[in-house]
Design an enzyme around this catalytic site. Sequence first.
Site, PDB file in Angstrom:
ATOM      1  CD  GLU A 160       2.694  -1.566   0.539  1.00 58.10           C
ATOM      2  OE1 GLU A 160       3.841  -1.168   0.795  1.00 58.10           O
ATOM      3  OE2 GLU A 160       2.126  -2.192  -0.690  1.00 58.10           O
TER       4      GLU A 160
ATOM      5  CG  ASP B 166       2.847   0.294  -3.202  1.00 53.22           C
ATOM      6  OD1 ASP B 166       1.783   0.665  -3.142  1.00 53.22           O
ATOM      7  OD2 ASP B 166       3.889   0.755  -2.633  1.00 53.22           O
TER       8      ASP B 166
ATOM      9  CE1 TYR C 205       4.064   1.596  -6.848  1.00 54.19           C
ATOM     10  CE2 TYR C 205       5.814   1.216  -8.007  1.00 54.19           C
ATOM     11  CZ  TYR C 205       5.133   1.086  -6.959  1.00 54.19           C
ATOM     12  OH  TYR C 205       5.862  -0.025  -5.880  1.00 54.19           O
TER      13      TYR C 205
END
Length: 711
Positions: A8, A104, A305
């Site tokens: 990403e 992600d 995350y």
Amino acid sequence: MKSLILAEKPSVARDIADALQINQKRNGYFENNQYIVTWALGHLVTNATPEQYDKNLKEWRLEDLPIIPKYMKTVVIGKTSKQFKTVKALILDNKVKDIIIATDAGREGELVARLILDKVGNKKPIRRLWISSVTKKAIQQGFKNLKDGRQYNDLYYAALARSEADWIVGINATRALTTKYDAQLSLGRVQTPTIQLVNTRQQEINQFKPQQYFTLSLTVKGFDFQLESNQRYTNKETLEQMVNNLKNVDGKIKSVATKHKKSYPQSLYNLTDLQQDMYRRYKIGPKETLNTLQSLYERHKVVTYPRTDSNYLTTDMVDTMKERIQATMATTYKDQARPLMSKTFSSKMSIFNNQKVSDHHAIIPTEVRPVMSDLSNRELKLYDMIVERFLEALMPPHEYDAITVTLEVAGHTFVLKENVTTVLGFKSIRQGESITEMQQPFSEGDEVKISKTNIREHETTPPEYFNEGSLLKAMENPQNFIQLKDKKYAQTLKQTGGIGTVATRADIIDKLFNMNAIESRDGKIKVTSKGKQILELAPEELTSPLLTAQWEEKLLLIERGKYQAKTFINEMKDFTKDVVNGIKNSDRKYKHDNLTTTECPTCGKFMIKVKTKNGQMLVCQDPSCKTKKNVQRKTNARCPNCKKKLTLFGKGKEAVYRCVCGHSETQAHMDQRMKSKSSGKVSRKEMKKYMNKNEGLDNNPFKDALKNLNL
């Protein structure tokens, strides 16, 4: 043949390249004999604008609404088109056998990759990297467990449905409201209910009427016993009469009860809880917290995350606890962490629960030991909070004796309650916590004398205004802050996680501030005049948190393969038609609270005064006119007296520079002063510095003084 990895962001692509030893750097990608890794820059592809369907739709007209394309188009984002071309060429390259999506691991990350692949027309097989941290170990482990990309098709359909629904509802509702009332107004399925939440709380506070009440306590041997009663005393005379009856009367200890209790640490952090705590402790806003957390995750790789709504870990993480604890030994919590290294952890611990983890587990430290000197002050505060909560969750419970002493005096019961800590447990991690000892001098049956009576006056308090932290929590649990006609709707809101998602709520709040729908004064969030009028003009159903929760529920069903995305989009189209027709047929009026008597030089309508980052400007109230005019703005020119930055009023030869100290000078005088100061000699470095600083500013005296110089 090689596998193409699509990350990403460039930073994640570099991490993957490092973990997999992809060392050959190219223009826009890395390569070795097995892999090519490239990156998006966030979204490279987005939904087309209305004018990209039909150039006539560039002008906003009420009669053109609703705009509902038969098929949604996507376009390459212009400013990142170069990277898109690189990614496209790699996808279509004959030496690439398949695509590994490494964006992600979530709904939006899936959309980033799939929009690119769809735009390119990819026909090659897709695999998916699904990880919760970007450490070398996590990446290498993730590549050993790549998933078939088709397993995530439903996630993509849900992401696409959300994106298209937001476009259809947002574009049409915003254009309808703006053109109907000649005002820059915006509606959305998440932002409008959020304004309503703030407004509801504000109304509760405004309508609140404080009530006075009184309490009675007795002092015996230095301890305060509170009157035990089921009622609230609003009449002071009642308690005064009771005090008179207690004069010269001894009391008797009816009972002394001790109950051993335990308290347990709070849940591990999800994003919302962390954002709320950062604001509560340090007054750092949700957006700043998320940005800082992203840096700890991507750059330093010391936390997992960020965009998670779970407070739990999966059972397969039990064996990773020791190395994570080892990493925290670099912090000020090393003394508390050290004993945990010899502890055995079990999947039966309450922090491990597979059923309560969907895409991502709670935010915890990774196994990477941080270099504390590399962390900024804000990063350090945030990391410490995550470590603190993580270590607490692994420590024993706090144990204490709850002591209750009951006193009877003249037929009335008074109670003393004290908690005495016996085992610190997880509370040992907090500064100032210690074992407490209470030498309570009471035994059952004791006759005691009352040394003092105390009647205290109290007043009920209104609910608190939302701040940036508590508003996030209200968006997550709106059912606790609004009245619902049916209790089943509260369950719907709870199950769907309320308004928005953990990934979008901070942006929504930020957007509402920027569009002047809400404002923060001394940390208290209030609805502005504009925000109130948006609620009055918007269709009622669009202001309800319930509607957006019901939509989110359907998106979750799409994600699980239990609802058709096409059906959802058709429902959104029908809803949009109703919204637009409702606005068209409305007889309500919008009143600008910042309307001036200055006429727009282009169309003749009165202009609106708006605040900007550096001052004020006049903007035409007609959004299609787009005429703007500077009223005042901060410049980089300095006051000759106090050296503070001067504020520019007016334009051209009429311009005047003023300082807070009272100094004032005309444009002509400023030009002369700058010319004299420069003496016709300015270094190239100085010229570039000031030209860049003042780029785009009208009436910039230094820029004007420099522009005709020959260097």
